[in-house]
Scaffold this motif. Structure first.
Motif, mmCIF file in Angstrom:
data_model
loop_
_atom_site.group_PDB
_atom_site.id
_atom_site.type_symbol
_atom_site.label_atom_id
_atom_site.label_comp_id
_atom_site.label_asym_id
_atom_site.label_seq_id
_atom_site.Cartn_x
_atom_site.Cartn_y
_atom_site.Cartn_z
ATOM 1 N N LYS A 144 0.848 -1.205 0.000
ATOM 2 C CA LYS A 144 0.000 0.000 0.000
ATOM 3 C C LYS A 144 0.878 1.247 0.000
ATOM 4 N N TYR A 180 3.168 8.314 3.138
ATOM 5 C CA TYR A 180 2.111 8.601 4.098
ATOM 6 C C TYR A 180 1.195 9.709 3.578
ATOM 7 N N LYS A 196 1.839 5.287 11.594
ATOM 8 C CA LYS A 196 0.513 5.117 10.999
ATOM 9 C C LYS A 196 0.246 3.661 10.673
ATOM 10 N N ASN A 197 -0.980 3.244 10.905
ATOM 11 C CA ASN A 197 -1.395 1.893 10.542
ATOM 12 C C ASN A 197 -2.366 1.891 9.368
ATOM 13 N N SER A 198 -2.991 3.033 9.106
ATOM 14 C CA SER A 198 -3.887 3.140 7.962
ATOM 15 C C SER A 198 -3.393 4.274 7.071
#
Length: 130
Positions: free
Chosen positions: A31, A48, A73-75
């Protein structure tokens, strides 16, 4: 005698094939970025936001997960990035920033949107032994 000759030729062909096999370089899309795995280094590059990128490097037997006081950050929002792979480099860019990553040693060069170098990483030279 013919069997020995055939075995000798087969061994030579196997050796040549082994020597010509490229070092393991595995590039995987993730991602908003890529993950690169080489014999000596693992590297993860993840955007990010526009012009904000996180880079993590670790040894092959290690882990990218580290204890940190920073917020990680995880999302991730969907960011339009372009990835192009050449024989020696991987280029990753968004609308404001471009990174060129060496597949050989993981060195990274950062460019602005006008292709002017902002920062270039150099591998530390090996100490000389006298």
């Amino acid at each position: 005698m013919v069997k020995r000759y055939i075995i000798f030729i087969a061994l030579i062909c196997a050796y040549i094939t082994y020597q010509c096999t490229p070092d393991e370089e595995v590039v995987k899309n993730i991602k908003n970025g890529i993950q690169l795995k080489t014999k000596e280094l693992n590297l993860k590059v993840q955007f990010y936001a526009d012009n904000i990128v996180r880079i993590v490097k670790w040894v092959p037997d290690g882990s990218p997960e580290k204890l940190s006081l920073a917020v990680i950050k995880n999302s991730f929002p969907d960011i339009q990035i372009q990835i192009s792979e050449k024989s020696r480099y991987i280029n990753i860019s968004d609308s404001r920033l471009e990174l060129r990553i060496s597949k050989e040693n993981g060195e990274i060069e950062f460019f602005n949107k006008n292709r002017v170098t902002i920062l270039k990483e150099h591998k530390k030279p090996e100490p000389r032994q006298e």
